[in-house]
Scaffold this motif. Structure first.
Motif, PDB file in Angstrom:
ATOM      1  N   VAL A 139       0.868  -1.174   0.000  1.00 23.17           N
ATOM      2  CA  VAL A 139       0.000   0.000   0.000  1.00 23.17           C
ATOM      3  C   VAL A 139       0.909   1.229   0.000  1.00 23.17           C
ATOM      4  N   LEU A 153       1.264   3.225  -9.823  1.00 24.20           N
ATOM      5  CA  LEU A 153       0.144   4.147  -9.624  1.00 24.20           C
ATOM      6  C   LEU A 153      -0.518   4.501 -10.951  1.00 24.20           C
ATOM      7  N   ILE A 196      -2.743  10.433  -2.377  1.00 28.37           N
ATOM      8  CA  ILE A 196      -3.207   9.148  -2.908  1.00 28.37           C
ATOM      9  C   ILE A 196      -2.816   8.038  -1.936  1.00 28.37           C
ATOM     10  N   THR A 197      -3.761   7.192  -1.617  1.00 24.42           N
ATOM     11  CA  THR A 197      -3.501   5.949  -0.891  1.00 24.42           C
ATOM     12  C   THR A 197      -4.007   4.833  -1.786  1.00 24.42           C
ATOM     13  N   GLN A 198      -3.103   3.997  -2.243  1.00 16.04           N
ATOM     14  CA  GLN A 198      -3.465   2.990  -3.235  1.00 16.04           C
ATOM     15  C   GLN A 198      -2.696   1.695  -2.981  1.00 16.04           C
ATOM     16  N   ASP A 223       0.986   5.257   0.386  1.00 18.84           N
ATOM     17  CA  ASP A 223       0.271   6.435   0.868  1.00 18.84           C
ATOM     18  C   ASP A 223       1.197   7.622   0.616  1.00 18.84           C
ATOM     19  N   ILE A 275      -2.615   1.255 -11.933  1.00 17.44           N
ATOM     20  CA  ILE A 275      -3.688   0.846 -11.026  1.00 17.44           C
ATOM     21  C   ILE A 275      -4.625   2.005 -10.702  1.00 17.44           C
ATOM     22  N   TYR A 276      -4.087   3.158 -10.390  1.00 17.37           N
ATOM     23  CA  TYR A 276      -4.923   4.281  -9.955  1.00 17.37           C
ATOM     24  C   TYR A 276      -5.459   5.099 -11.131  1.00 17.37           C
ATOM     25  N   ASP A 284      -6.826   2.650 -14.087  1.00 25.28           N
ATOM     26  CA  ASP A 284      -7.791   1.673 -13.567  1.00 25.28           C
ATOM     27  C   ASP A 284      -7.593   0.311 -14.221  1.00 25.28           C
TER      28      ASP A 284
END
Length: 184
Positions: A98, A155, A122-124, A100, A158-159, A162
């Protein structure tokens, strides 16, 4: 070291099952045992062999601040290696990591989109593949920039994209890190 490498080391320390030795004498004993000799420990810390021996016998009890920090860092690097490896293996195979962070993210994208860099918190969670790449690069002594590129790619995929469902062709710039924490 850099902010990401320090955060990885801090995340490592969170998995310790026993506390680090507190006194300088106990820390020195552990370091001498790990380095297999007083001369090797002295070279590592940048002090004389006699200074190491004095800490071992208890003649010296309170090291200077810089020596105390170096000693604690060297002990922390070597503390509970099997516990660390087990946690890393789990993160790299099943759990992931994770991230952060609050950093400036900019984009290279299609014309007409907003690509101005801006500060974003961002926390991903990143999948195990990115965790494995990050751990391998860190263990190989990769520079901070290389570690940041791995996190930026994770990031981005994934972020921001998507997992490939949107924003095709988007490239993310990851700069001006305000803070960054890693957990696994």
């Amino acid at each position: 070291m850099g902010i990401l490498a320090d955060s990885l080391d801090k995340a490592d320390a969170a998995h310790f099952t026993r506390p680090l030795p507190k006194s300088a004498q106990k820390q020195m004993q552990y370091l001498v045992k790990q380095t297999k000799g007083t001369q090797a420990a002295a070279d590592l810390l940048g002090v004389t062999q006699r200074t190491v021996e004095r800490y071992l016998t208890g003649q010296f009890k309170q090291p200077r601040r810089d020596l105390a920090e170096r000693l604690a860092d060297e002990v922390r690097k070597r503390w509970q290696p099997r516990v660390r490896e087990r946690a890393k293996k789990q993160a790299a195979t099943t759990g992931g990591i994770v991230i952060d962070t609050r950093a400036r993210f900019g984009f290279t994208a299609a014309p007409g989109t907003t690509d101005d860099p801006r500060l974003r918190p961002i926390t991903q969670g990143l999948p195990p593949a990115y965790a494995a790449r990050l751990f391998d690069a860190h263990a190989a002594g990769a520079a901070e920039q290389q570690l940041q590129e791995i996190v930026a790619e994770g990031l981005q995929e994934i972020y921001f994209k998507d997992r490939g469902r949107r924003a095709h062709g988007l490239l993310v710039d990851f700069t001006d890190i305000d803070y960054l924490d890693v957990d696994y």
